[in-house]
Scaffold this active site. Sequence first.
Site, mmCIF file in Angstrom:
data_model
loop_
_atom_site.group_PDB
_atom_site.id
_atom_site.type_symbol
_atom_site.label_atom_id
_atom_site.label_comp_id
_atom_site.label_asym_id
_atom_site.label_seq_id
_atom_site.Cartn_x
_atom_site.Cartn_y
_atom_site.Cartn_z
ATOM 1 N N GLY A 13 -0.689 7.115 3.512
ATOM 2 C CA GLY A 13 0.263 6.213 4.168
ATOM 3 C C GLY A 13 0.447 6.591 5.630
ATOM 4 N N ARG A 37 -4.553 5.667 -2.979
ATOM 5 C CA ARG A 37 -5.648 5.148 -2.151
ATOM 6 C C ARG A 37 -6.433 6.322 -1.568
ATOM 7 N NH1 ARG A 37 -1.687 2.422 1.886
ATOM 8 N NH2 ARG A 37 -0.662 4.342 1.290
ATOM 9 N N ILE A 55 1.117 9.470 -8.922
ATOM 10 C CA ILE A 55 2.201 10.428 -9.200
ATOM 11 C C ILE A 55 2.928 10.114 -10.515
ATOM 12 C CG2 ILE A 55 2.606 11.187 -6.827
ATOM 13 C CD1 ILE A 55 4.954 9.166 -6.744
ATOM 14 N N TYR A 154 14.339 -0.663 -3.095
ATOM 15 C CA TYR A 154 13.882 0.521 -2.354
ATOM 16 C C TYR A 154 15.085 1.361 -1.880
ATOM 17 C CZ TYR A 154 11.897 2.896 1.808
ATOM 18 O OH TYR A 154 11.523 3.799 2.770
ATOM 19 N N LYS A 158 15.917 5.144 -3.059
ATOM 20 C CA LYS A 158 16.023 6.278 -2.129
ATOM 21 C C LYS A 158 17.375 6.973 -2.289
ATOM 22 C CE LYS A 158 12.113 6.419 0.240
ATOM 23 N NZ LYS A 158 11.240 7.603 0.156
HETATM 24 C C1 AKB Z 1 10.996 -0.319 5.266
HETATM 25 O O1 AKB Z 1 11.076 -1.236 6.097
HETATM 26 O O2 AKB Z 1 11.072 -0.474 4.057
HETATM 27 C C2 AKB Z 1 10.861 1.095 5.775
HETATM 28 C C3 AKB Z 1 12.184 1.729 5.904
HETATM 29 C C4 AKB Z 1 13.174 1.196 6.859
HETATM 30 O O3 AKB Z 1 12.440 2.702 5.254
HETATM 31 N N1 AKB Z 1 10.182 1.091 7.029
#
Ligand code: AKB
Length: 340
Positions: A13, A37, A55, A154, A158
Amino acid sequence: MRKEVVLITGAAGEMGQALIHLLSERGVDNILAIDVRPVPKPLRSRCRAAIMGDILDENLFGRLVSEYAIPVIYHLAALLSTRAEFTPEAAHRVNVNGTLNLLKLAADQSSWLGKPVKFMFPSSVAVYGLPDLETKEQVGAVKEEEWNQPTTMYGCNKLYCEHLGRYYAHYYRQLAAEPPHNGVDFRSIRFPGLISAFTVPSGGTSDYGPEMLHHAAQGKPYACFVREDTRMPFMAMPDALKALMTLELAPRDALTTHVYNVTSFNPSAGEILERVKAAFPDAQVTFEPDLKRQAIVDSWPIDQDDSRARRDWGWQPDYDLDRAFDEYLIPNIQKRYAAV
Ligand code: AKB
């Protein structure tokens, strides 16, 4: 004897590639790179080994335990915010179960090694969730504990993984006869959107910044998917790496938390375009907001308050907006595309 390595997941990445480059320039010659990848060939030669692997694959972890001693882990693998909204359950598997597997690996490794394993985890501005633009405007730079109500899978992943890291650092096996002490030394940074001169991100929602620049440099038209007045924090890739390395090297007893904001500049999309046009006057950029992706960026703060990182481990970015464009992004991008 097991070989001692520095493990990097998500090695193919954006941040993974930049980190391999930097570590090897600094003489680290025992990088174990993992990604689903292939890691680009020129970077592979900078690694002790590069494994194509998932993973989520238990067999992979069996191999890691039997072959390697791992005192430091950079767990960078993740599905970013836009991509994760299309496949939320898959994102949860990669972002959460994947992180859990790595934390377990770190805990096991620390028992083998008899010392804490450093676990470096990039978190994100996406852990914040502001309810509307008016609030976003009013609150300005957010502190770590404020507005932790993400609106994306996401961001939720996190935020939860930050808690998992704290759990593994302090409470893992807390009811065991002999609980492990200091097994996982979890250190996390909430990064803003990142901009690299050498790679283009994919699957993120802050991608409009780097995409605008890289399209213009290649003479390609670009339709920016957020409004011109959209503002969020960004950072040049060298500063993101600097933050990771500085936090990694900070003495444990100087750290008052496991999770730190860092930031450097926060231009509006229109201000990014001004910089792009100054370097590439023929840039063809239009603003065609995608209302759904726009809503995600609107839920992210205008800025992050990074005073804790500045106080605890002396964080200071090298690149403000001017320097990022004038000394890092534009010259390197011009060279990169001239060579193609
Ligand atoms: C995203 O846009 O998902 C990432 C981030 C802000 O963590 N670049």
